[in-house]
Scaffold this motif. Sequence first.
Motif, short mmCIF file in Angstrom:
data_model
loop_
_atom_site.label_atom_id
_atom_site.label_comp_id
_atom_site.label_asym_id
_atom_site.label_seq_id
_atom_site.Cartn_x
_atom_site.Cartn_y
_atom_site.Cartn_z
N VAL A 149 91.18 26.06 -67.10
CA VAL A 149 90.57 27.28 -66.55
C VAL A 149 89.21 27.45 -67.23
CG1 VAL A 149 90.72 29.79 -66.38
CG2 VAL A 149 92.78 28.40 -66.10
N SER A 151 86.17 29.74 -67.89
CA SER A 151 85.90 31.17 -67.89
C SER A 151 84.52 31.42 -68.50
CB SER A 151 87.00 31.90 -68.67
OG SER A 151 86.80 33.29 -68.65
N HIS A 157 90.17 35.88 -69.07
CA HIS A 157 91.00 34.68 -69.14
C HIS A 157 92.28 34.94 -69.93
CE1 HIS A 157 87.65 34.35 -72.10
NE2 HIS A 157 88.64 34.14 -72.94
N VAL A 160 94.77 36.18 -67.45
CA VAL A 160 95.20 35.09 -66.57
C VAL A 160 96.17 34.18 -67.31
CG1 VAL A 160 94.41 33.09 -65.25
CG2 VAL A 160 93.07 35.20 -65.21
N ALA A 161 95.85 33.87 -68.58
CA ALA A 161 96.72 33.00 -69.38
C ALA A 161 98.09 33.64 -69.56
CB ALA A 161 96.08 32.74 -70.74
N THR A 248 94.22 28.45 -75.54
CA THR A 248 93.03 29.28 -75.40
C THR A 248 92.49 29.63 -76.79
OG1 THR A 248 92.15 31.35 -74.48
CG2 THR A 248 94.41 31.42 -75.23
N ASP A 249 91.29 29.35 -77.14
CA ASP A 249 90.18 28.94 -76.32
C ASP A 249 89.69 27.59 -76.85
OD1 ASP A 249 87.57 28.72 -75.19
OD2 ASP A 249 87.31 30.86 -75.15
N ILE A 303 92.27 26.55 -71.63
CA ILE A 303 91.34 27.60 -71.18
C ILE A 303 90.11 27.55 -72.07
CG2 ILE A 303 91.02 30.09 -70.94
CD1 ILE A 303 94.03 30.25 -70.34
N SER A 305 85.99 29.14 -72.55
CA SER A 305 84.92 30.05 -72.11
C SER A 305 83.61 29.29 -72.21
CB SER A 305 84.90 31.32 -72.97
OG SER A 305 84.93 30.99 -74.34
N LEU A 329 86.73 31.01 -63.09
CA LEU A 329 86.70 32.47 -62.96
C LEU A 329 85.27 32.92 -62.69
CD1 LEU A 329 89.13 33.67 -65.80
CD2 LEU A 329 89.64 32.88 -63.48
N ASN A 334 84.72 39.49 -60.82
CA ASN A 334 85.22 40.37 -61.88
C ASN A 334 84.48 41.70 -61.87
OD1 ASN A 334 86.86 40.82 -64.35
ND2 ASN A 334 84.85 40.89 -65.32
N SER A 347 86.48 25.84 -57.45
CA SER A 347 87.70 25.42 -58.16
C SER A 347 88.29 24.20 -57.45
CB SER A 347 88.72 26.55 -58.19
OG SER A 347 88.24 27.65 -58.95
#
Length: 459
Positions: A149, A151, A157, A160-161, A248-249, A303, A305, A329, A334, A347
């Motif tokens: 993912v 982000s 995120h 979402v996680a 994450t992350d 995930i 960022s 994302l 958002n 995606s």
Amino acid sequence: MRKEYRTIKEVVGPLMMVENVAGVKYDELVEIEQANGEIRHGRVLEVEDDKALLQLFEGSQGLRISDSKARFLGRSILLDVAPDMLGRVFDGLGRPRDGGDPLLPDKKIDINGAPVNPTARDYPSEFIQTGISAIDGLNTLVRGQKLPVFSGSGLPHAQVAAQIARQAKVLGTDEKFAVVFAAVGITFEEADYFISDFKETGAIDRTVTFVNLANDPAIERIATPRMAITAAEYLAYDLDMHVLVIITDITNYAEALREVSAARKEVPGRRGYPGYLYTDLATMYERAGRIKGRKGSITMIPILSMPEDDVTHPIPDLTGYITEGQIILSRELNRRGLTPPVNVLPSLSRLKDKGIGEGKTREDHADTMNQLFAAYSRGKDAKELAVILGDAALSDTDKLYAKFADEFENRYVSQGYYTNRPIEETLDIGWQLLSILPRSELKRIKDKYIDKYLPAKES
């Protein structure tokens, strides 16, 4: 045989030099014992002739090297594993942080693992339902896949996680499903959010959680994802479970790697990251998958960022080369309040075709997926044209596509973080949206599926 040396010569930040050593290996664990009995831990970063460069887990502040001794343990970091690790919360080095008793280990496993022989790999082909329409319907996750993912700073995120960890399951089997969740370099508030959410929803009972906080040592941050993957390998291949690993992350992991590399005075690569960042990430990601003859499997959702939302940044760029697609994302979605703000057009799940269709999801899945992509893309184009030229410039068909794009975002993509949609519901919502368009526009769907699934238009 443990070897002890009183030849500590230099300490610079988290790094320590020990001289006159023999038989010391890369990545070996070390205990530094002070005169007062306090013990700190570290690992060997580099060995040259009779010198060993160590990195300390707890840092070097207040350490007196004149009366300290280094004890080399002859092994790398090991993780204690047992069936009752499910439901437990550990720190980044595998020590309990939930107030519970220490684990009584079935076995101890080296966290660096062993690479999977490519010829032993089985092809991912079974659908995993996350309950999120934008993933299940359009960018399907398949058992054994690596699907990151992407982000950005401030995007949700974490939610979402947590939603994927709560809702994910393999359909059509009674086989055991577990989640291994690794939080790398996050704040205490974020860690508390995940653990509280898992406890409130009951997901904690099937989850093994590893938490490395932002103020924990960088060297621990490098170990945390490997702890999680090692736990997943035990659950998958020793206990025959289907395991979903969520990390994450990854950006915090890569930053820790850069910090260690800079301390070692290595020649930097792109943007200061070490030149071996690709190889290092691959040693983690490639431990996911399915192995022939084994019931269990490891599916991975890392995930990350993206710094400054830049998809060409080294971390997402290199991750994209290793993994099988990405979920992106969107900051714009958002900002408009869509949850989760998944941008479906850029995606991609490269294995989605292997996990959908009759016997896996539903016979109409592939056709409706392609039609939804095409219609949403044209609807977005129509809306952009309307912004420039006004609605009067749009044909009647274009106006329907623009309406479709709005409805698609509001009803299909935006579903909230606590709505768990079965795949049949996701597919049915897709058909309801396609009914906005004239039947003549549904060129990517076989007539027999249109006759069977397209809702009758209200008169």
